[in-house]
Design an enzyme around this catalytic site. Structure first.
Site, short mmCIF file in Angstrom:
data_model
loop_
_atom_site.label_atom_id
_atom_site.label_comp_id
_atom_site.label_asym_id
_atom_site.label_seq_id
_atom_site.Cartn_x
_atom_site.Cartn_y
_atom_site.Cartn_z
N TYR A 119 7.11 8.41 3.24
CA TYR A 119 5.80 8.88 2.79
C TYR A 119 5.97 10.07 1.86
CZ TYR A 119 4.08 6.02 6.64
OH TYR A 119 3.81 4.97 7.48
N ASN A 142 -3.97 -0.24 3.28
CA ASN A 142 -3.63 -1.18 2.22
C ASN A 142 -4.22 -2.56 2.54
OD1 ASN A 142 -2.39 -2.83 0.32
ND2 ASN A 142 -0.39 -2.74 1.31
N CYS A 150 3.64 -2.19 1.54
CA CYS A 150 3.60 -1.03 2.43
C CYS A 150 4.65 -1.13 3.55
CB CYS A 150 2.19 -0.84 3.00
SG CYS A 150 1.53 -2.28 3.85
N HIS A 151 5.17 -2.33 3.78
CA HIS A 151 6.21 -2.50 4.80
C HIS A 151 7.52 -1.81 4.40
CE1 HIS A 151 6.71 -5.93 2.03
NE2 HIS A 151 8.01 -5.84 2.31
N GLU A 177 14.18 -9.02 3.23
CA GLU A 177 14.59 -8.39 1.98
C GLU A 177 16.02 -7.83 2.05
OE1 GLU A 177 11.69 -5.68 0.43
OE2 GLU A 177 10.04 -7.08 0.81
#
Length: 182
Positions: A119, A142, A150-151, A177
């Site tokens: 953040y 979001n 946002c993950h 990912e």
């Protein structure tokens, strides 16, 4: 004396190019539901751009029109993402939010696939270094999960932190990912 290594990467996260976020149109809300490895996803659109991606359980807004044909590109891109074949979404996006939320969500789209930021990193990129908590609140609101990633936001200490779809889903997205978790 050894020469200086001028090719060192810059400190902090490397950012990609942020997506353009459109203003939602005033037309009727359209929706469809598509299957994913995380469960059903509710997709919302204004007829021109994607305005929402919500994980189950979620219900379409009252009065929304069921229009599966309006989501061809979004569904194809989500399928390709989950198959590991897509790293960056191109579907037009038009989330509804405050000016600050829109700034945060746009910055989230600049987090490259397979990387994480905190953040504080986002607040610094927005030139608002004291706004980590406000960034966290915007991140939590979001409306376009997965597509606005946002993950990919974790705690400053590298710990998994909240996710509207649940930490199990966040972990699955990060592993998809190729992100190694502690």
């Amino acid at each position: 004396m050894e020469p200086l290594p001028f090719d060192l990467p810059p400190a902090g996260p490397r950012w990609g190019t942020p997506a353009d976020l459109r203003e939602p149109s005033a037309g009727p809300v359209r929706y469809t539901v598509t299957a994913s490895p995380l469960g059903d996803l509710l997709l919302l659109s204004d007829g021109e751009a994607l305005t929402g991606v919500h994980m189950s359980p979620a219900a379409p807004p009252e009065g929304a029109e069921h229009a599966p044909d309006a989501f061809g590109t979004a569904v194809k891109e989500l399928d390709a993402y989950f198959a590991g074949e897509l790293r960056e979404f191109s579907v037009p996006l038009a989330p509804r939010g405050t000016p600050f939320q829109l700034r945060v969500w746009r910055q989230l789209t600049a987090i490259p696939y397979g990387t994480t930021v905190s953040y504080g990193d986002i607040a610094a990129a927005l030139e608002a270094p004291g706004a980590s908590r406000a960034v966290g609140t915007a991140n939590n609101r979001n409306p376009l999960s997965i597509v606005i990633p946002c993950h990919r936001v974790i705690g400053a200490d590298g710990a998994m932190v909240g996710y509207g779809g649940g930490l199990e889903r966040k972990e699955r997205l990060l592993r998809l990912e190729g992100i190694r978790l502690r």
